[in-house]
Design an enzyme around this catalytic site. Sequence first.
Site, PDB file in Angstrom:
ATOM      1  N   CYS A 138       0.829  -1.205   0.000  1.00  0.00           N
ATOM      2  CA  CYS A 138       0.000   0.000   0.000  1.00  0.00           C
ATOM      3  C   CYS A 138       0.865   1.257   0.000  1.00  0.00           C
ATOM      4  O   CYS A 138       1.999   1.258   0.488  1.00  0.00           O
ATOM      5  CB  CYS A 138      -0.917  -0.013   1.229  1.00  0.00           C
ATOM      6  SG  CYS A 138      -2.122   1.345   1.270  1.00  0.00           S
TER       7      CYS A 138
ATOM      8  N   HIS B  16      -2.217  -4.333   5.140  1.00  0.00           N
ATOM      9  CA  HIS B  16      -1.855  -3.777   6.448  1.00  0.00           C
ATOM     10  C   HIS B  16      -3.089  -3.319   7.216  1.00  0.00           C
ATOM     11  O   HIS B  16      -4.177  -3.162   6.658  1.00  0.00           O
ATOM     12  CB  HIS B  16      -0.879  -2.608   6.289  1.00  0.00           C
ATOM     13  CG  HIS B  16      -1.506  -1.375   5.705  1.00  0.00           C
ATOM     14  ND1 HIS B  16      -2.021  -0.354   6.486  1.00  0.00           N
ATOM     15  CD2 HIS B  16      -1.712  -0.988   4.427  1.00  0.00           C
ATOM     16  CE1 HIS B  16      -2.499   0.594   5.711  1.00  0.00           C
ATOM     17  NE2 HIS B  16      -2.328   0.233   4.451  1.00  0.00           N
TER      18      HIS B  16
ATOM     19  N   ASP C 239       0.336   3.721   1.796  1.00  0.00           N
ATOM     20  CA  ASP C 239       0.276   4.263   3.156  1.00  0.00           C
ATOM     21  C   ASP C 239       1.677   4.545   3.699  1.00  0.00           C
ATOM     22  O   ASP C 239       2.567   3.695   3.610  1.00  0.00           O
ATOM     23  CB  ASP C 239      -0.449   3.251   4.060  1.00  0.00           C
ATOM     24  CG  ASP C 239      -0.854   3.834   5.393  1.00  0.00           C
ATOM     25  OD1 ASP C 239       0.042   4.263   6.154  1.00  0.00           O
ATOM     26  OD2 ASP C 239      -2.062   3.853   5.709  1.00  0.00           O
TER      27      ASP C 239
ATOM     28  N   ARG D 188       2.842   4.551   6.521  1.00  0.00           N
ATOM     29  CA  ARG D 188       3.257   3.796   7.712  1.00  0.00           C
ATOM     30  C   ARG D 188       3.775   2.404   7.400  1.00  0.00           C
ATOM     31  O   ARG D 188       4.219   1.694   8.314  1.00  0.00           O
ATOM     32  CB  ARG D 188       2.061   3.677   8.677  1.00  0.00           C
ATOM     33  CG  ARG D 188       1.521   5.013   9.164  1.00  0.00           C
ATOM     34  CD  ARG D 188       0.155   4.845   9.800  1.00  0.00           C
ATOM     35  NE  ARG D 188      -0.860   4.480   8.816  1.00  0.00           N
ATOM     36  CZ  ARG D 188      -2.152   4.274   9.119  1.00  0.00           C
ATOM     37  NH1 ARG D 188      -2.555   4.384  10.369  1.00  0.00           N
ATOM     38  NH2 ARG D 188      -3.009   3.950   8.152  1.00  0.00           N
TER      39      ARG D 188
ATOM     40  N   CYS E 219      -6.110   0.394   7.012  1.00  0.00           N
ATOM     41  CA  CYS E 219      -5.940   0.831   5.626  1.00  0.00           C
ATOM     42  C   CYS E 219      -7.086   1.739   5.198  1.00  0.00           C
ATOM     43  O   CYS E 219      -8.256   1.334   5.178  1.00  0.00           O
ATOM     44  CB  CYS E 219      -5.870  -0.381   4.705  1.00  0.00           C
ATOM     45  SG  CYS E 219      -5.623   0.046   2.964  1.00  0.00           S
TER      46      CYS E 219
END
Length: 213
Positions: free
Chosen positions: A44, A105, A46, A48, A108
């Site tokens: 992803c 993850h 993302d 993080r 999300c």
Amino acid sequence: MSDTDFEGLIEGYQRFREHGWAEQRARWAELAEGQRPRVMVIACSDSRVDPAQIFDVSPGEIFVVRNVANLVPPFETSAGHHGVSAALEFAVTQLEVPEVVVMGHGACGGVKASLVRAFRDAPPGEGGFIADWVHLLDTARDKVVAAHGTTDEAAHALELEGVKLSLANLRTFPFVAEREKAGTLRLRGAYFAIADGVLHVLDEAEQEYAPAA
């Protein structure tokens, strides 16, 4: 990172140049001649869940594609721009990676958008691109909503199902299916739980996830 974000990036680059690059100069010289990554990771976007950090790998070891909700579209030959498909094709047929990992993850945002049908009627630029992309999750979403509604439990379930869906879509690509059948390519699913930092690996035979050993 400083209050001025780009300046913070430059400061980070300077630290990298002084330490990371300088200390691995021979490695970077080797990489300048070409790459031979061991694994392709589809993750992803993302901020993080950086695969290089999670798997603690050096430059050149993994070929990474990141997008909203770590999705792989099915094989299509229609006109358009197929970014994930192009990267997959390059990694598998040109770099000949022996493994492809799809890593989902926790928490999300893309999965959550699919679950609650966020931006469903929004035009492009106001959420429409997001809605169109996470539409890929609709089949998995319907299954999860039927069992869990749209609760936090459902979001977690959809994050897990999304990885399985992307693995299924990978197998619609002839060059992937052929290599998997021949034993020269292996597909894997994984899930990183941000809250506790635990990586879970999918056992496809059992259709269950377990913490990595």
